[in-house]
Write an enzyme that holds these catalytic residues in place. Structure first.
Site, PDB file in Angstrom:
ATOM      1  N   GLY A  42      -8.857   4.080   0.721  1.00  0.00           N
ATOM      2  CA  GLY A  42      -9.774   3.025   0.319  1.00  0.00           C
ATOM      3  C   GLY A  42     -10.258   2.210   1.492  1.00  0.00           C
ATOM      4  CD  GLU A  58     -13.641   3.104   3.047  1.00  0.00           C
ATOM      5  OE1 GLU A  58     -12.743   3.735   3.637  1.00  0.00           O
ATOM      6  OE2 GLU A  58     -14.330   2.232   3.616  1.00  0.00           O
ATOM      7  CD  GLU A  62      -9.109   5.370   4.313  1.00  0.00           C
ATOM      8  OE1 GLU A  62      -8.320   5.509   3.359  1.00  0.00           O
ATOM      9  OE2 GLU A  62      -9.254   4.304   4.930  1.00  0.00           O
ATOM     10  CB  SER A  78      -2.449 -11.669  -5.961  1.00  0.00           C
ATOM     11  OG  SER A  78      -1.677 -12.729  -5.447  1.00  0.00           O
ATOM     12  N   PRO A  79      -4.571 -13.843  -4.417  1.00  0.00           N
ATOM     13  CG  PRO A  79      -5.236 -16.046  -4.791  1.00  0.00           C
ATOM     14  CD  PRO A  79      -4.475 -14.909  -5.420  1.00  0.00           C
ATOM     15  CG  ASP A  80       0.045 -14.176  -2.465  1.00  0.00           C
ATOM     16  OD1 ASP A  80      -0.416 -13.449  -3.360  1.00  0.00           O
ATOM     17  OD2 ASP A  80       1.119 -14.791  -2.584  1.00  0.00           O
ATOM     18  CD  GLU A 110       1.551  11.576   8.599  1.00  0.00           C
ATOM     19  OE1 GLU A 110       1.998  11.899   7.480  1.00  0.00           O
ATOM     20  OE2 GLU A 110       2.282  11.225   9.537  1.00  0.00           O
ATOM     21  CD  GLU A 112       2.135  12.783   3.293  1.00  0.00           C
ATOM     22  OE1 GLU A 112       2.970  13.699   3.201  1.00  0.00           O
ATOM     23  OE2 GLU A 112       2.282  11.795   4.038  1.00  0.00           O
TER      24      GLU A 112
END
Length: 137
Positions: A42, A58, A62, A78-80, A110, A112
């Site tokens: 992502g 993406e 990737e 979640s902001p964190d 990698e 997989e």
């Protein structure tokens, strides 16, 4: 004087399964945060880009795999959840050819197919383990 808005960034992640859902496509992160940890393929949505198209892009960048039929699976915001900044991620279930072998590219060290039941919380980046737990059910 103009207003300044602090908006979260938008990211997408691709969930690809094979062998009846027992294996999931993961990348090993090549950069911080979580360098060396497993994660769903992502990245960030570009300005003017549809999130579904971003997820397919993406995935291809990737893993080298072409996806199709993205379907909304989950949203994590979640902001964190990310040490860099507030990032909202849309997770899509995406179909790929299960016979395809991924090749790492872009930010991935990698790529997989991994047995869903063999993944431990300490193996995986951020809150992605919550998605793994959902997939196991």
């Amino acid at each position: 004087m103009s207003e300044v808005f602090r908006d979260p960034s938008l990211a997408v992640d691709s969930i690809c399964l094979r062998n009846g859902g027992t294996e999931v496509l993961l990348i090993r992160r090549g950069h911080p945060p979580w360098k060396g940890k497993l994660a769903f393929p992502g990245g960030f949505v570009d300005y003017g880009e549809d999130p579904e198209i971003a997820a397919l892009r993406e995935l291809l960048e990737e893993t080298g795999l072409e996806g199709r039929k993205p379907q909304l699976y989950a949203v994590k915001g979640s902001p964190d959840r990310d040490p860099r900044k507030h990032i909202v991620s849309i997770f899509y279930m995406i179909h790929v050819d299960g016979e395809s072998e991924p090749e790492a590219g872009d930010d991935a060290a990698e790529a997989e197919w991994v047995n869903v039941n063999g993944i431990l919380p300490e193996d995986i980046a951020g809150d992605h383990f919550e998605i793994i737990e959902q997939l196991r059910k």
